[in-house]
Structures are given as C-alpha cells and as structure tokens.
Design a protein around this motif. Structure first.
Motif, PDB file in Angstrom:
ATOM      1  N   GLU A 123       0.829  -1.210   0.000  1.00  0.00           N
ATOM      2  CA  GLU A 123       0.000   0.000   0.000  1.00  0.00           C
ATOM      3  C   GLU A 123       0.860   1.254   0.000  1.00  0.00           C
ATOM      4  N   ARG A 124       1.950   1.213   0.750  1.00  0.00           N
ATOM      5  CA  ARG A 124       2.857   2.360   0.776  1.00  0.00           C
ATOM      6  C   ARG A 124       3.564   2.533  -0.565  1.00  0.00           C
ATOM      7  N   ALA A 125       3.943   1.408  -1.179  1.00  0.00           N
ATOM      8  CA  ALA A 125       4.606   1.478  -2.484  1.00  0.00           C
ATOM      9  C   ALA A 125       3.652   2.016  -3.543  1.00  0.00           C
ATOM     10  N   LEU A 126       2.376   1.634  -3.453  1.00  0.00           N
ATOM     11  CA  LEU A 126       1.369   2.145  -4.385  1.00  0.00           C
ATOM     12  C   LEU A 126       1.199   3.651  -4.209  1.00  0.00           C
ATOM     13  N   GLU A 127       1.158   4.101  -2.957  1.00  0.00           N
ATOM     14  CA  GLU A 127       1.014   5.523  -2.692  1.00  0.00           C
ATOM     15  C   GLU A 127       2.253   6.286  -3.162  1.00  0.00           C
ATOM     16  N   ALA A 128       3.430   5.706  -2.967  1.00  0.00           N
ATOM     17  CA  ALA A 128       4.663   6.351  -3.427  1.00  0.00           C
ATOM     18  C   ALA A 128       4.664   6.478  -4.948  1.00  0.00           C
ATOM     19  N   ARG A 129       4.132   5.477  -5.629  1.00  0.00           N
ATOM     20  CA  ARG A 129       4.030   5.532  -7.091  1.00  0.00           C
ATOM     21  C   ARG A 129       3.092   6.656  -7.510  1.00  0.00           C
ATOM     22  N   ARG A 130       1.994   6.820  -6.770  1.00  0.00           N
ATOM     23  CA  ARG A 130       1.063   7.892  -7.080  1.00  0.00           C
ATOM     24  C   ARG A 130       1.685   9.268  -6.844  1.00  0.00           C
ATOM     25  N   ASP A 142      11.278   4.673 -11.237  1.00  0.00           N
ATOM     26  CA  ASP A 142      11.893   4.156 -10.014  1.00  0.00           C
ATOM     27  C   ASP A 142      10.834   3.746  -9.005  1.00  0.00           C
ATOM     28  N   ALA A 143       9.788   4.553  -8.877  1.00  0.00           N
ATOM     29  CA  ALA A 143       8.700   4.225  -7.945  1.00  0.00           C
ATOM     30  C   ALA A 143       7.937   2.997  -8.419  1.00  0.00           C
ATOM     31  N   ASP A 144       7.778   2.864  -9.726  1.00  0.00           N
ATOM     32  CA  ASP A 144       7.094   1.692 -10.282  1.00  0.00           C
ATOM     33  C   ASP A 144       7.891   0.417 -10.002  1.00  0.00           C
ATOM     34  N   ILE A 145       9.207   0.496 -10.205  1.00  0.00           N
ATOM     35  CA  ILE A 145      10.057  -0.666  -9.937  1.00  0.00           C
ATOM     36  C   ILE A 145      10.032  -1.016  -8.452  1.00  0.00           C
ATOM     37  N   ALA A 146      10.029  -0.001  -7.598  1.00  0.00           N
ATOM     38  CA  ALA A 146       9.965  -0.248  -6.152  1.00  0.00           C
ATOM     39  C   ALA A 146       8.660  -0.945  -5.777  1.00  0.00           C
ATOM     40  N   PHE A 147       7.573  -0.584  -6.449  1.00  0.00           N
ATOM     41  CA  PHE A 147       6.296  -1.260  -6.210  1.00  0.00           C
ATOM     42  C   PHE A 147       6.400  -2.740  -6.573  1.00  0.00           C
ATOM     43  N   HIS A 148       6.935  -3.008  -7.749  1.00  0.00           N
ATOM     44  CA  HIS A 148       7.049  -4.402  -8.184  1.00  0.00           C
ATOM     45  C   HIS A 148       8.013  -5.180  -7.283  1.00  0.00           C
ATOM     46  N   ALA A 149       9.041  -4.511  -6.791  1.00  0.00           N
ATOM     47  CA  ALA A 149       9.952  -5.172  -5.850  1.00  0.00           C
ATOM     48  C   ALA A 149       9.220  -5.553  -4.572  1.00  0.00           C
ATOM     49  N   ALA A 150       8.265  -4.734  -4.159  1.00  0.00           N
ATOM     50  CA  ALA A 150       7.478  -5.041  -2.949  1.00  0.00           C
ATOM     51  C   ALA A 150       6.596  -6.268  -3.180  1.00  0.00           C
TER      52      ALA A 150
END
Length: 240
Positions: A123-130, A142-150
């Motif tokens: 949820e935090r990674a999704l919000e960071a992507r937004r 970078d935020a998208d990749i971090a989401f997928h890493a999560a």
C-alpha cells in the motif's frame, strides 16, 4: 618462460590475473592440465593457499575445471560473461519475457504468503508511485520498480527476489526511454494506476490467480492501453 614473483596486495587477484593471461596467450591450450599448486606457487612467488584461491576464481569464470584425482584442466580461453553483463546486452523483449515469468509467479505466491506487513508495504509502495506521478519520468519509473519489488518481496522466495534484483538496471532503462519518446504520461501522469491498485487488492485478499492475471496483463501492456494504441513495442534496440 615462467612469470616472475607477483607483488603483494592483493595476491589472489594478481595470481588469478597472471594465470588468466597465460591461458589467454595459449600457454595452456584448452584440455591441458595446469601445473600443480606447488609448481604454480613457486613460479608466482606466492603460497599454495593463494594459488588455490586463484584457481577457484578461474573456475568461477569458466576458464578451468578441477577433476577429482586428476588435477585442474583448462576448459576455455576467455571468461564467461557474468549474469549482469549478459542482461545488459540482452534484447529488452527477452528480458521482459523472463521478467513476466518471475513476477507472475511472485504475485501468485505473494497472495498466498503475504503478511500484514507485506500488505502495508504494498500500500505504501502504491502511494509512493502515485506521489511520483507528479515528478519526472525517471522518478516515476523508479517508484514503479519499487512497487514491483514489494510484490516480489511478499512472495518470500529469496531466489525470485535475487532474480528481480538482477533485472532492475535493465528494467529501469527501457521504460524511461519509452515514456520520454511516447509522452504517455502527458495524457495520464499516473498511467497504470488501476492495474497496480487491483494487484494490491488481489494480494491482500489472498486471490492468487487474480493477482497473477492482473500482473500478467499489466506487464503485457506496462504503460496502459495508450501504449498499445500508439503501436509501441520493445526491441533489442529499444522502443520503436
């Protein structure tokens, strides 16, 4: 002519480099048995333990192979490329095909194994992507990749996590170039948000098949329908 003694600091690396050079020069052709550790240690002016470590390094590079009871034999004159180097040289389409296999399986496992902490991280990674949707393309990717890493982390499989980590540098370059060329985010700064939200929901609800299907569809069209409508494809040379 045997090489002279190597200088200290660091001995193993220097010994390995010296042996590698001799192999590349053809002093020991493929199939040849190397001299014993004692002989090599004398020629290089180092301890047998240093020679042993140097030979291990050469074996790891695919140049030599030990045969139990027979010795160490030359099997190649050039070191095999390591995995990160091969990935950097690979066609983007090839990388994405493998990435899909890794991440789809990771999404399926994440839905089965996720913990409350994993859901929070997603949820935090999704919000960071937004939040990154208001930034430039590099920050957004970078935020998208971090989401997928999560998502991969929530699968709790270290092998999958390691594979994804190896892909990261390649995954970053292609999308950044693609977004810059197509200006997709000019029309939808947070492109793909619906799919990412659906993935978080599927993982949180423990719906493994939906999570896998959402991710499969998202990776098949990573920047939404606009990319498909514009005929954007990935090739070995990059976006067309």
């Amino acid at each position: 002519m045997p090489p002279g003694p190597v200088r200290p600091s660091p001995l193993v690396e220097q010994a390995a480099a010296r042996l590698r050079a001799q192999i590349a020069a053809g002093e020991w052709p493929v199939g040849t048995k190397l001299p014993g550790e004692t002989t090599l240690a004398t020629e290089l002016g180092v301890a047998r333990s240093t020679v042993r470590e140097a030979l291990r390094a050469l074996a790891g590079a695919g140049l030599v192979r030990p045969r139990q009871g027979a010795g160490v034999f030359v099997v190649a004159t050039e070191a095999a490329e390591d995995w990160p180097t091969r990935l950097r040289r690979a066609a983007a389409t090839d990388v994405y095909e493998v990435r899909m296999g890794v991440e789809v399986q990771a999404a399926r496992l994440a839905a089965s194994r996720r913990t409350p902490e994993d859901v929070t991280a997603l949820e935090r990674a999704l919000e960071a992507r937004r939040v990154a949707s208001g930034a430039d393309d590099i920050a957004f990717v970078d935020a998208d990749i971090a989401f997928h890493a999560a998502v991969v982390a929530a699968a709790h499989n270290p092998v999958l996590a390691d594979l994804f980590g190896q892909f990261t540098p390649v995954l970053r370059e292609g999308p950044v170039e693609l977004l810059a060329l197509t200006e997709l985010r000019a029309h939808d700064p947070n492109t793909g948000d619906d799919a990412h939200e659906a993935l978080v929901r599927a993982v949180a609800e423990g719906d493994a098949e939906t999570a896998a299907e959402v991710l499969r569809a998202e990776l098949g069209d990573p920047f939404g329908e606009q990319g498909a409508r514009r005929g954007v494809t990935r090739t070995a040379e990059g976006p067309e």
